[in-house]
Design a protein around this motif. Structure first.
Motif, PDB file in Angstrom:
ATOM      1  N   LYS A  10       0.800  -1.225   0.000  1.00 22.68           N
ATOM      2  CA  LYS A  10       0.000   0.000   0.000  1.00 22.68           C
ATOM      3  C   LYS A  10       0.838   1.283   0.000  1.00 22.68           C
ATOM      4  O   LYS A  10       0.631   2.169  -0.816  1.00 22.68           O
ATOM      5  N   PHE A  11       1.798   1.383   0.928  1.00 23.75           N
ATOM      6  CA  PHE A  11       2.425   2.675   1.175  1.00 23.75           C
ATOM      7  C   PHE A  11       3.684   2.462   2.005  1.00 23.75           C
ATOM      8  O   PHE A  11       3.656   1.722   2.980  1.00 23.75           O
ATOM      9  N   PHE A  48       8.132   0.077  -7.487  1.00 24.25           N
ATOM     10  CA  PHE A  48       7.576   1.192  -6.722  1.00 24.25           C
ATOM     11  C   PHE A  48       7.734   2.497  -7.510  1.00 24.25           C
ATOM     12  O   PHE A  48       8.476   2.569  -8.484  1.00 24.25           O
ATOM     13  N   SER A  50       7.551   7.091  -7.012  1.00 21.24           N
ATOM     14  CA  SER A  50       7.417   8.301  -6.213  1.00 21.24           C
ATOM     15  C   SER A  50       6.935   9.412  -7.137  1.00 21.24           C
ATOM     16  O   SER A  50       7.282   9.451  -8.319  1.00 21.24           O
ATOM     17  N   TYR A  81       8.253   9.112   0.798  1.00 21.61           N
ATOM     18  CA  TYR A  81       7.276   8.029   0.746  1.00 21.61           C
ATOM     19  C   TYR A  81       7.149   7.479  -0.678  1.00 21.61           C
ATOM     20  O   TYR A  81       7.399   8.178  -1.660  1.00 21.61           O
ATOM     21  N   TYR A  83       4.938   4.404  -3.318  1.00 27.85           N
ATOM     22  CA  TYR A  83       3.779   3.547  -3.538  1.00 27.85           C
ATOM     23  C   TYR A  83       4.178   2.377  -4.430  1.00 27.85           C
ATOM     24  O   TYR A  83       5.033   2.528  -5.301  1.00 27.85           O
TER      25      TYR A  83
END
Length: 228
Positions: A10-11, A48, A50, A81, A83
């Motif tokens: 998720k995160f 992933f 960003s 962070y 994803y």
């Protein structure tokens, strides 16, 4: 070293710290991340993304680091962070596809930048460069820069010309707003900017300061500022 928090599906938060931190500080970080758990891995495999390139330290990141330091986590250097790409479709209307940076995995090197600086670029023709880059320099400004180039006995660089265009832009200088208006052969009493300022001059109300350094202040209530 980089410590990861969150859910791989998720995160994920990535926290760069100068040295290993205690279990107590890990709990602090987890609390700051809405109780996101620590991921006990040095690298996370998978794809992933960003919304910002890692060469850009975002305002969100600097605020997050400041909050962490205010919480006593002095060794924290950077927080970002990420994803998983599997949920990218949920953000279609919220991201700029040209700005997204992808990662085949999240590891200890994600914040290391291997970018060679570009060589200094000297501009041969300022007028053409102005048109190519859309700098909106006036003919007087172009002439000023050309004379400066002669005075310095060298070509000006792209950074110098671009910087000049920014600090002398309409937004910063209000050249048109502050310009003299002559209508039907008669000079007007007020420029556009003076007309705008006249409003606050005649109705000061709670204005403390306005139209100075592109900032304004209003009187407010006394408050207690909270900082963790």
């Amino acid at each position: 070293m980089i410590i990861f928090f969150g859910d791989e599906k998720k995160f994920i938060y990535a926290v760069e710290t100068q040295k290993p931190i205690s279990d107590k500080d890990l709990q602090k970080l987890s609390a700051l991340f809405d109780d996101a758990p620590t991921i006990e891995k040095e690298k996370i495999t998978g794809n992933f993304w960003s919304n910002y390139p890692m060469s850009l330290v975002t305002p969100w990141s600097t605020n997050a680091v400041e909050i962490a330091k205010n919480s006593g986590l002095e060794t924290i250097q950077r927080i970002e962070y990420f994803y998983p790409t599997s949920i990218l479709s949920k953000f279609e209307n919220k991201v700029n596809p040209k700005r997204i940076q992808y990662y085949s995995e999240l590891n200890q090197d994600i914040f290391i930048l291997e970018i060679d600086p570009q060589p200094i670029c000297y501009i041969e023709n300022i007028k053409e460069y102005n048109e190519e880059e859309g700098l909106a320099l006036s003919q007087d400004e172009i002439q000023y820069l050309e004379n400066l180039s002669i005075k310095l006995d060298r070509k000006l660089t792209d950074s110098e010309i671009f910087g000049f265009s920014q600090v002398n832009s309409e937004h910063c200088r209000h050249k048109i707003f502050n310009g003299l208006f002559i209508i039907d052969g008669e000079e007007t009493k007020y420029s556009l900017f003076k007309l705008i300022k006249q409003t606050s001059a005649e109705n000061k109300n709670s204005i403390v300061s306005a139209y100075k350094d592109n900032v304004a202040f209003l009187e407010g209530l006394e408050v207690t500022q909270f900082a963790p």
